[in-house]
Design an enzyme around this catalytic site. Structure first.
Site, PDB file in Angstrom:
ATOM      1  N   ARG A 128       0.816  -1.231   0.000  1.00  0.00           N
ATOM      2  CA  ARG A 128       0.000   0.000   0.000  1.00  0.00           C
ATOM      3  C   ARG A 128       0.847   1.277   0.000  1.00  0.00           C
ATOM      4  O   ARG A 128       0.362   2.335   0.396  1.00  0.00           O
ATOM      5  CB  ARG A 128      -0.978   0.017   1.177  1.00  0.00           C
ATOM      6  CG  ARG A 128      -1.940  -1.169   1.174  1.00  0.00           C
ATOM      7  CD  ARG A 128      -3.112  -0.968   2.121  1.00  0.00           C
ATOM      8  NE  ARG A 128      -3.939  -2.164   2.167  1.00  0.00           N
ATOM      9  CZ  ARG A 128      -3.851  -3.110   3.093  1.00  0.00           C
ATOM     10  NH1 ARG A 128      -2.970  -2.994   4.063  1.00  0.00           N
ATOM     11  NH2 ARG A 128      -4.634  -4.160   3.038  1.00  0.00           N
ATOM     12  N   LYS A 150       1.881  10.994 -11.954  1.00  0.00           N
ATOM     13  CA  LYS A 150       0.948  10.108 -12.657  1.00  0.00           C
ATOM     14  C   LYS A 150       1.655   8.787 -12.928  1.00  0.00           C
ATOM     15  O   LYS A 150       2.710   8.764 -13.563  1.00  0.00           O
ATOM     16  CB  LYS A 150       0.514  10.726 -13.983  1.00  0.00           C
ATOM     17  CG  LYS A 150      -0.642  11.681 -13.891  1.00  0.00           C
ATOM     18  CD  LYS A 150      -1.191  11.910 -15.291  1.00  0.00           C
ATOM     19  CE  LYS A 150      -2.330  12.880 -15.309  1.00  0.00           C
ATOM     20  NZ  LYS A 150      -2.840  13.064 -16.695  1.00  0.00           N
ATOM     21  N   GLU A 192       6.954  16.716 -26.368  1.00  0.00           N
ATOM     22  CA  GLU A 192       6.383  17.177 -25.097  1.00  0.00           C
ATOM     23  C   GLU A 192       6.944  18.545 -24.700  1.00  0.00           C
ATOM     24  O   GLU A 192       6.278  19.308 -23.999  1.00  0.00           O
ATOM     25  CB  GLU A 192       6.630  16.140 -23.989  1.00  0.00           C
ATOM     26  CG  GLU A 192       5.988  14.773 -24.228  1.00  0.00           C
ATOM     27  CD  GLU A 192       4.484  14.719 -23.890  1.00  0.00           C
ATOM     28  OE1 GLU A 192       3.887  15.766 -23.576  1.00  0.00           O
ATOM     29  OE2 GLU A 192       3.919  13.606 -23.962  1.00  0.00           O
ATOM     30  N   LYS A 234       5.436  22.498 -15.839  1.00  0.00           N
ATOM     31  CA  LYS A 234       4.699  21.356 -15.301  1.00  0.00           C
ATOM     32  C   LYS A 234       4.529  21.477 -13.791  1.00  0.00           C
ATOM     33  O   LYS A 234       3.466  21.156 -13.242  1.00  0.00           O
ATOM     34  CB  LYS A 234       5.396  20.042 -15.662  1.00  0.00           C
ATOM     35  CG  LYS A 234       4.611  18.833 -15.177  1.00  0.00           C
ATOM     36  CD  LYS A 234       4.675  17.634 -16.069  1.00  0.00           C
ATOM     37  CE  LYS A 234       3.669  16.587 -15.592  1.00  0.00           C
ATOM     38  NZ  LYS A 234       3.763  15.329 -16.338  1.00  0.00           N
ATOM     39  N   GLU A 244      -5.723  16.311 -11.329  1.00  0.00           N
ATOM     40  CA  GLU A 244      -6.372  16.556 -12.620  1.00  0.00           C
ATOM     41  C   GLU A 244      -7.874  16.737 -12.499  1.00  0.00           C
ATOM     42  O   GLU A 244      -8.651  16.105 -13.214  1.00  0.00           O
ATOM     43  CB  GLU A 244      -6.049  15.416 -13.618  1.00  0.00           C
ATOM     44  CG  GLU A 244      -6.354  15.802 -15.047  1.00  0.00           C
ATOM     45  CD  GLU A 244      -5.765  14.827 -16.066  1.00  0.00           C
ATOM     46  OE1 GLU A 244      -4.543  14.735 -16.137  1.00  0.00           O
ATOM     47  OE2 GLU A 244      -6.547  14.172 -16.779  1.00  0.00           O
ATOM     48  N   ARG A 248      -4.931  20.731 -14.760  1.00  0.00           N
ATOM     49  CA  ARG A 248      -3.876  19.802 -15.161  1.00  0.00           C
ATOM     50  C   ARG A 248      -4.143  19.156 -16.511  1.00  0.00           C
ATOM     51  O   ARG A 248      -3.213  18.762 -17.222  1.00  0.00           O
ATOM     52  CB  ARG A 248      -3.687  18.730 -14.085  1.00  0.00           C
ATOM     53  CG  ARG A 248      -2.569  17.770 -14.421  1.00  0.00           C
ATOM     54  CD  ARG A 248      -2.148  16.897 -13.253  1.00  0.00           C
ATOM     55  NE  ARG A 248      -1.069  16.025 -13.690  1.00  0.00           N
ATOM     56  CZ  ARG A 248      -0.282  15.366 -12.869  1.00  0.00           C
ATOM     57  NH1 ARG A 248      -0.449  15.444 -11.585  1.00  0.00           N
ATOM     58  NH2 ARG A 248       0.682  14.604 -13.352  1.00  0.00           N
ATOM     59  N   ASN A 252      -2.467  17.576 -21.405  1.00  0.00           N
ATOM     60  CA  ASN A 252      -2.793  16.521 -22.366  1.00  0.00           C
ATOM     61  C   ASN A 252      -3.055  17.069 -23.762  1.00  0.00           C
ATOM     62  O   ASN A 252      -3.648  16.386 -24.591  1.00  0.00           O
ATOM     63  CB  ASN A 252      -4.006  15.722 -21.880  1.00  0.00           C
ATOM     64  CG  ASN A 252      -3.654  14.846 -20.695  1.00  0.00           C
ATOM     65  OD1 ASN A 252      -2.632  14.179 -20.700  1.00  0.00           O
ATOM     66  ND2 ASN A 252      -4.503  14.869 -19.675  1.00  0.00           N
ATOM     67  N   HIS A 255      -2.887  14.843 -26.735  1.00  0.00           N
ATOM     68  CA  HIS A 255      -2.884  13.469 -26.228  1.00  0.00           C
ATOM     69  C   HIS A 255      -4.170  12.713 -26.540  1.00  0.00           C
ATOM     70  O   HIS A 255      -4.156  11.486 -26.591  1.00  0.00           O
ATOM     71  CB  HIS A 255      -2.643  13.464 -24.713  1.00  0.00           C
ATOM     72  CG  HIS A 255      -1.210  13.742 -24.347  1.00  0.00           C
ATOM     73  ND1 HIS A 255      -0.554  14.901 -24.711  1.00  0.00           N
ATOM     74  CD2 HIS A 255      -0.299  13.013 -23.646  1.00  0.00           C
ATOM     75  CE1 HIS A 255       0.682  14.873 -24.240  1.00  0.00           C
ATOM     76  NE2 HIS A 255       0.866  13.745 -23.588  1.00  0.00           N
ATOM     77  N   HIS A 259      -3.374   9.400 -28.117  1.00  0.00           N
ATOM     78  CA  HIS A 259      -3.680   8.090 -27.519  1.00  0.00           C
ATOM     79  C   HIS A 259      -4.443   7.210 -28.509  1.00  0.00           C
ATOM     80  O   HIS A 259      -4.237   5.996 -28.549  1.00  0.00           O
ATOM     81  CB  HIS A 259      -4.495   8.274 -26.237  1.00  0.00           C
ATOM     82  CG  HIS A 259      -3.694   8.776 -25.073  1.00  0.00           C
ATOM     83  ND1 HIS A 259      -4.276   9.219 -23.906  1.00  0.00           N
ATOM     84  CD2 HIS A 259      -2.363   8.896 -24.883  1.00  0.00           C
ATOM     85  CE1 HIS A 259      -3.324   9.599 -23.060  1.00  0.00           C
ATOM     86  NE2 HIS A 259      -2.163   9.419 -23.637  1.00  0.00           N
ATOM     87  N   HIS A 272       5.033   7.334 -28.036  1.00  0.00           N
ATOM     88  CA  HIS A 272       4.068   8.245 -27.413  1.00  0.00           C
ATOM     89  C   HIS A 272       4.243   9.672 -27.948  1.00  0.00           C
ATOM     90  O   HIS A 272       3.267  10.331 -28.338  1.00  0.00           O
ATOM     91  CB  HIS A 272       4.244   8.212 -25.893  1.00  0.00           C
ATOM     92  CG  HIS A 272       3.397   9.190 -25.146  1.00  0.00           C
ATOM     93  ND1 HIS A 272       2.023   9.088 -25.088  1.00  0.00           N
ATOM     94  CD2 HIS A 272       3.729  10.306 -24.441  1.00  0.00           C
ATOM     95  CE1 HIS A 272       1.552  10.103 -24.371  1.00  0.00           C
ATOM     96  NE2 HIS A 272       2.554  10.850 -23.972  1.00  0.00           N
TER      97      HIS A 272
END
Lengths: 373, 373
Positions: A128, A150, A192, A234, A244, A248, A252, A255, A259, A272
């Site tokens: 955990r 993330k 990026e 960032k 997010e 935030r 993306n 993206h 994606h 990517h």
């Protein structure tokens, strides 16, 4: 023992209350790691790397860590986005448990975005939650994925669908590790960097137009500036919206289309950053058709992306109904709500917004921006 | 539409700042669920249950949820601790993604501790976190596992090794669902109720000595008291130490030995509560041999455990070196540090402490407290 001298580094702070941490940017930082006061204490370290990066930097990192931890273990994963799966993640858990690592183990992610995402998610879940440190060795990871917490793995039905927000204790961006980066991956990282211009900082964008050749030639000072400025932007965005819930999501930009490209081609076929590059052109074109930016802005972005050696057009994913296939893939994007796709658009140079768009207009953009590759 | 009357319920608050939530305890709460203001809003609900509980309460819960959500999906998992694995967890992700559920989906855990742990972990990970509600249908889940936000799955090398601290938005303890609980599982739940006595509240312990027969007869008022008092104690402990950096570990009284029993016998052979029952006797006996409690206290605990129909002796896990096998299994416990086992011991009736103990003494306790079963 004599006091070692730290090499000159820049530091960018991620301010998240008790989860705050530093991004250290410099050259040849692996060797001096053991002298840093902010390296987390622990009963053991586990270096997670892949078959490409481990032979290059694994021994140097392990040697440095042996000065700080009683034992240093390592696990070497297969390389590539197509291995960002539960099966590969489980190799990290197997290593931790077979070495009887307890809650005081510290994980080190040595590699690119895939290694960082998987190591971070493993650290979030093992018992955990145990501490971890990012040691990104690709430009993409240094300017984006290693910063902000993330973490995720892919599911056959969607990218990064299973993960956690879980912050590292420290990010060490060693610019020297970029010397061994393949040119295609350097370019993917630049995608990026370019991203931060349209959404937040057109001064950075103009600097990139001036310095693209130096970056492609891996000029150390140019890389240091690009990494630092990217991390600063960032850091500001993540500090304002860690999970997010709003702002935030502008990170993306490109993206949502990107994606779809990655998933539609099969993970690992397009990098990517390559998907993001073509996706940014598509998102900019959609912004233009919604009356938010002019054609000159779209052309300027397209030109810079091309100069970085990145694709400016998306692939045809389905010869019969290409736009339909893109739309289908984008509807499972994490930002979608009740099947409505939320696009990150440019409301004007340096300013991003999130909004939906009519399917018919999105179809026109896809038809306009795709080519058989 | 007329205003429905809510049945009388008790509420216990878990105070964790913005992650605070209520445990509602009452009878026949499923039907009135839709009238509650604290049920989280969402674009869809997914009910996660198992092959035993779904036929009993699945339709009632789904009918109630249809009054609050545009769509209600369900996924039915195989029943039992041996299915608390990644493979089973992935059935939840498959359902979420095949139904194109977005970040506004709300997961409902309808079942016992295994369903609650897996649903909570799935909610923690899906798109990096979506809301979930616990609807525990076993006594063990109502008094312990559904409260406090510990979620996890097992790994072949250790129980609950992969998980997250992730709080539900609401816990609905419907005492009526205990009517269908098998007697063996009712007893297993009583083990966790008994646990709260030695570690925190000897008044509760004395009440249990007075009311064990009523509990075993499923007297609704007695069950309501046992659930409420257990939740109050757990709420106080979790509120003070959400992430188990200290105090919270006392809730694991009996669990270090108990986890060894579960793992050593193979998950699902002994119920979790049965392992904890025998484990509490072992931990009490270890406390006695360390001079912390007297023999009368150990006997009193052993008698109450026996009256609940629970095992008071551990199984022999290895005929050649039983104590060695227990020690080996306990060293991978999450509370261990650098291979040193941290036991939850009783420092006096109603007061727990954590400490290590000499291997030789632990061996004596295991030899004294085990029997071939």
């Amino acid at each position: 023992m004599t006091q070692a001298t730290l090499p000159a580094t820049d530091t960018v702070r991620i301010a998240l209350d008790e989860r705050s941490y530093d991004i250290a940017i410099g050259a040849d930082m692996l060797a001096s790691l053991a002298q840093r006061a902010d390296v987390p204490a622990g009963t053991a370290a586990l270096v997670v790397s892949n078959t490409v990066v481990q032979p290059l930097y694994g021994a140097a990192l392990a040697a440095a860590l042996r000065q700080r931890y009683p034992v240093v273990h390592s696990v070497v994963l297969p390389d590539g986005e197509e291995h960002k799966t539960w099966q590969t993640l489980n190799l990290i858990f197997d290593a931790l448990l077979s070495h009887a690592c307890d809650r005081k183990v510290v994980l080190y992610a040595l590699g690119g975005g895939v290694i960082g995402d998987m190591t971070g998610f493993a650290a979030a879940c093992y018992m955990r939650g145990v501490p971890f440190v990012q040691v990104p060795t690709t430009l993409l990871a240094q300017v984006d994925s290693s910063v902000g917490g993330k973490t995720a793995i892919n599911h056959p039905l969607g990218k990064n669908m299973i993960g956690a927000f879980y912050q590292p204790r420290l990010v060490l961006c060693d610019l020297a590790t970029l010397d061994t980066l393949p040119a295609r991956e350097l370019a993917a990282g630049l995608a990026e960097v370019i991203k931060y211009g349209p959404i937040a900082d057109m001064q950075l964008f103009a600097w990139l137009e001036q310095n693209m050749d130096a970056l492609l030639a891996r000029d150390r000072a140019a890389l240091a500036h690009a990494v630092r400025r990217s991390c600063e932007i960032k850091a500001a965005v993540v500090g304002a919206d860690e999970r997010e819930s709003g702002l935030r999501a502008i990170l993306n930009f490109g993206h949502t289309f990107g994606h779809a490209i990655e998933a539609g081609m099969g993970y690992g076929v397009w990098l990517h950053g390559e998907g993001v590059a073509a996706g940014m052109v598509m998102a900019a074109e959609l912004s233009r058709r919604l009356g938010l930016v002019d054609a000159a802005f779209v052309q300027r972005l397209t030109d810079l992306i091309a100069r970085a050696g990145l694709p400016t057009r998306g692939p045809v994913l389905d010869a019969a109904d290409n736009a339909g296939r893109y739309l289908q893939l984008m509807r499972v994007d994490k930002k979608a709500e009740a099947g409505e796709i939320r696009f990150v658009l440019i409301a004007g140079p340096g300013q991003a917004i999130m909004r939906a768009a009519p399917d018919a207009l999105v179809r026109e953009v896809i038809d306009h921006c795709c080519a058989i590759v």
